[in-house]
Design an enzyme around this catalytic site. Structure first.
Site, short mmCIF file in Angstrom:
data_model
loop_
_atom_site.label_atom_id
_atom_site.label_comp_id
_atom_site.label_asym_id
_atom_site.label_seq_id
_atom_site.Cartn_x
_atom_site.Cartn_y
_atom_site.Cartn_z
N CYS A 1 0.86 -1.18 -0.01
CA CYS A 1 0.08 -0.19 0.08
C CYS A 1 0.89 1.27 -0.21
O CYS A 1 2.13 0.99 0.39
CB CYS A 1 -0.75 -0.03 1.26
N ARG B 1 1.98 0.19 -7.39
CA ARG B 1 1.95 -0.92 -6.57
C ARG B 1 0.63 -1.70 -6.37
O ARG B 1 0.42 -2.83 -6.02
CB ARG B 1 1.97 -0.18 -5.01
N TRP C 1 -4.51 -1.87 -0.85
CA TRP C 1 -4.90 -3.35 -1.12
C TRP C 1 -5.49 -4.12 -0.07
O TRP C 1 -5.17 -3.99 1.30
CB TRP C 1 -3.71 -4.11 -1.30
N ASN D 1 0.16 0.92 6.48
CA ASN D 1 0.78 -0.49 5.81
C ASN D 1 1.05 -1.55 6.54
O ASN D 1 1.55 -1.42 7.45
CB ASN D 1 1.83 -0.02 4.86
N GLY D 2 0.80 -2.89 6.25
CA GLY D 2 1.11 -3.74 7.34
C GLY D 2 -0.12 -4.67 7.51
O GLY D 2 -1.02 -4.60 6.93
N GLU E 1 15.43 -24.25 -4.85
CA GLU E 1 15.35 -22.74 -4.99
C GLU E 1 16.83 -22.17 -4.52
O GLU E 1 17.33 -21.11 -5.23
CB GLU E 1 14.24 -22.15 -4.31
N LYS F 1 19.43 -19.76 -6.87
CA LYS F 1 19.70 -18.40 -6.52
C LYS F 1 21.15 -18.23 -6.56
O LYS F 1 21.84 -17.39 -7.01
CB LYS F 1 19.25 -18.00 -5.20
N GLU G 1 22.61 -18.31 -9.98
CA GLU G 1 22.24 -17.13 -10.87
C GLU G 1 23.21 -15.87 -10.61
O GLU G 1 23.50 -15.19 -11.43
CB GLU G 1 20.75 -16.64 -10.45
N HIS H 1 23.18 -42.10 -2.74
CA HIS H 1 22.98 -42.61 -4.03
C HIS H 1 23.80 -42.07 -5.23
O HIS H 1 23.30 -42.01 -6.48
CB HIS H 1 21.18 -42.63 -4.47
N LYS I 1 15.09 -10.78 -16.73
CA LYS I 1 13.95 -10.75 -15.97
C LYS I 1 12.76 -11.82 -16.30
O LYS I 1 12.31 -12.69 -15.63
CB LYS I 1 13.52 -9.51 -15.72
#
Length: 607
Positions: A2, A27, A74, A98-99, A479, A483, A486, A502, A602
């Site tokens: 927000c 946003r 939001w 916000n939050g 993941e 990262k 990347e 294994h 991106k």
């Protein structure tokens, strides 16, 4: 996220607040509002929908005053509506926020029992009422805000305007950003430099836990211990205000620290905090009528899908298969009974995922899209959209978008379990409550950044690195390896811990670090057994677990990174910022281009 703007100015605040709120439209939001002081009295205008609706309201009913606060919202607590829009106000104060306030239900019930009347469904109104209550008890504005914040648990950035106080505004932040803008005989508060950019080129980035009291010519900052502190004034250019990093060195670091907000907004889209219910938009089919679910994605989104695969099977008992989009298209997947497909993409333009979506639609399957861009091709072509509300992500390596995808998938899995009768109402409430706690847990995880930085030297010279985990943490290990590859260009692989013997254990030696993600759950002992096998072969181990797990593991590790204790259901949220920060700090130590790593884009919009 927000948007917040606060102005103590020399001219009418309302048109300037509208200008600032328009700069924050990117946003995303579903309502907007402003409040000002007129002859010492608070007045406000709020409207559902776009800012143009608020402008039309203001044209018909102007809102003068040189002191004001504004907000784009939001919906998290309470549906989009005028009564749930910010600012929230009593006769004494107006607040924008916000939050998310985690314990708002308890506080709300307490104050209703005392006779206080609430007019919205939001968590923010609890803050407004707490401040008013404290002022009714004789506290001045600053102490009233301090007393109110001491009672709430959660994340917030707030701006508070007080009746009768034309030259005073108070802001505070915990878990959500807030900046102070310094003008000539004017002062501003904003959710970022972009909000205050039209009015000043000098800002102060408040730090975690800070509270600021501003007048038109001064500012006073208290830290989390409520001790006076000085924060540096940072000059910003017009371009920096349009795309600013704040106190962060890179966009990626900033976006990692925005993970709590991204998760909070996304969960708030699906979870009713008052009723602790999880619901989805009309997805066009009944999960109880589905025999098979395909989850299709690429890269980081694929690993989010792998976590979703566990959730759908464990919670909903739904046969689920997660596949890489580029493979799914060409292997001619076999359908079993009534099948549906769910597609995950940050941009909504990923070429392979889009073509896989078209393949499924052509075969007659119902399709869902988990995307961060509601106007994207995948969102337009899918039968239904499950939005992730991460906001713009500048860094090429996805971080906050990843955890927002986890949030949407977790909510979808709970909704599927309800539809299929594999959980009851009590379990829905438990899971909803756990989901609402995740932003706080992520913030606590981010506090382990110093531990992560202290371990960085163990990895920068490595040519290869291994991650291991079990269960829901296994896709997070995948993941983590992605990262690191990347942005640091170190070869890394993620493995299910049970697979070590294994083959991968052949790679273990004193020059190959191993990082074990080991939530303290029913699989913990098995994971530690695998860690011991590595330690016995002189492999340098970093253990990521909670305090109890680290203590139980004994002396098998070289480094330990402490995660907050959490329920296994939400462990993927808690461990994600830790592995993102680890990759980030290794890359920084190696001197790579963190935000724009070589050879990567991106959004991959071609095969």
């Amino acid at each position: 996220m927000c948007g917040i703007i606060g102005i103590l100015g020399q001219s009418d605040a309302t048109p300037r607040m509208i200008e600032a709120l328009k700069r924050l439209e990117y946003r995303g939001y579903d309502s907007a509002g402003v409040a000002t002081l007129q002859d010492g009295a608070l007045d406000r205008r709020r409207a559902q929908g776009k800012i143009v609706n608020l402008e039309e309201l203001l044209a018909a009913s102007p809102l003068p005053g040189t002191a004001g606060i504004g907000h784009t919202r939001w919906a998290t607590h309470g549906a989009p509506s005028e009564r749930n829009a910010h600012p929230h106000a009593t006769g004494k104060v107006a607040v924008v926020h916000n939050g998310i306030i985690e314990n708002f239900r308890t506080l709300r019930d307490e104050m209703i029992a005392e006779g206080r009347v609430f007019t919205s469904e939001t968590d923010t109104e609890v803050l407004t009422q707490l401040i008013s209550k404290s002022m009714d008890e004789g506290h001045g504005p600053r102490n009233a805000v301090i007393a109110a914040l001491a009672r709430v648990r959660g994340a917030f950035a707030i701006a508070v305007l007080f009746s009768g106080e034309d030259n005073l505004m108070i802001g505070a932040r915990q878990g959500s950003p807030l900046v102070v803008g310094i003008g000539e005989g004017e002062m501003f508060l904003g959710s970022d430099a972009l909000a205050v950019g039209p009015f000043t080129r000098k800002v102060i980035y408040l730090e975690e836990g800070d509270l600021v009291e501003i007048t038109r010519t001064s500012h006073a900052i208290l830290n989390a211990a409520r001790e006076p502190v000085t924060r540096p004034v940072t000059p910003i250019s017009a371009s920096a205000a349009a795309a600013e990093k704040g106190n962060y060195r890179h966009y990626m670091q900033k976006e990692i620290h925005e993970e709590p907000d991204a998760v909070s907004r996304t969960i708030g889209h699906y979870v009713d905090p008052l009723e602790e219910r999880v619901s989805l938009p009309d997805v066009g089919f009944d999960f109880s009528q589905i025999d098979q679910l395909f989850i299709v994605a690429c890269g980081t989104a694929h690993y989010a899908g792998r976590v979703g695969e566990y959730w759908f099977e464990q919670l909903a008992g739904l046969s689920c298969e997660c596949d890489i989009a580029s493979e799914f298209r060409y292997r001619k997947p076999a359908r079993v009974g009534r099948a549906a497909a769910l597609f995950v993409s940050q941009s909504g333009e990923t070429a392979d995922t889009l073509e896989a979506l078209r393949l499924c639609k052509a075969s007659g399957m119902k399709t869902l899209a988990v995307v961060n861009v509601p106007e994207s091709s995948i969102a337009r072509e899918a039968d239904a959209v499950l939005p992730t509300l991460a906001g713009p992500e500048i860094g090429v390596a996805s971080t906050k978008a990843f955890v927002a995808q986890l949030a949407a998938l977790a909510c979808a899995a709970v909704a599927a379990a309800l539809a299929r009768g594999t959980i009851d109402r009590a379990e829905e409430q438990r899971l909803a409550h756990l989901l609402m706690e995740t932003p706080r847990l992520i913030r606590e995880a981010l506090q382990s950044e110093p531990e992560i930085m202290a371990s960085t030297h163990s990895y920068v010279e490595a040519r290869s690195l291994l991650y291991i985990a079990r269960g829901l943490a296994y896709p997070i290990a995948l993941e983590a390896a992605l990262k690191l590859k990347e942005i640091s260009y170190i070869h890394a692989e993620g493995y299910a811990a049970g697979e070590l013997k294994h083959g991968p254990i052949a790679l273990v030696d004193e020059h190959t670090p191993l990082i074990a993600l080991a939530p303290h759950d029913h699989l913990f002992e098995k994971t530690i057994s695998n860690v011991q096998e590595v330690a016995a072969r002189n492999g340098p181990v970093t253990l990521i677990s909670d305090a109890a797990g680290i203590k139980e593991a004994g002396d098998v590790y070289k480094h330990a990174i402490t995660a907050p204790a959490c329920d296994p259901f939400v462990a993927p949220f808690v461990y994600s910022p830790l592995i993102h920060l680890l990759a980030y700090h290794v890359a920084v130590a190696k001197g790579t281009d963190v935000d724009q790593p070589r050879n990567l884009a991106k959004s991959v919009t071609v095969e």
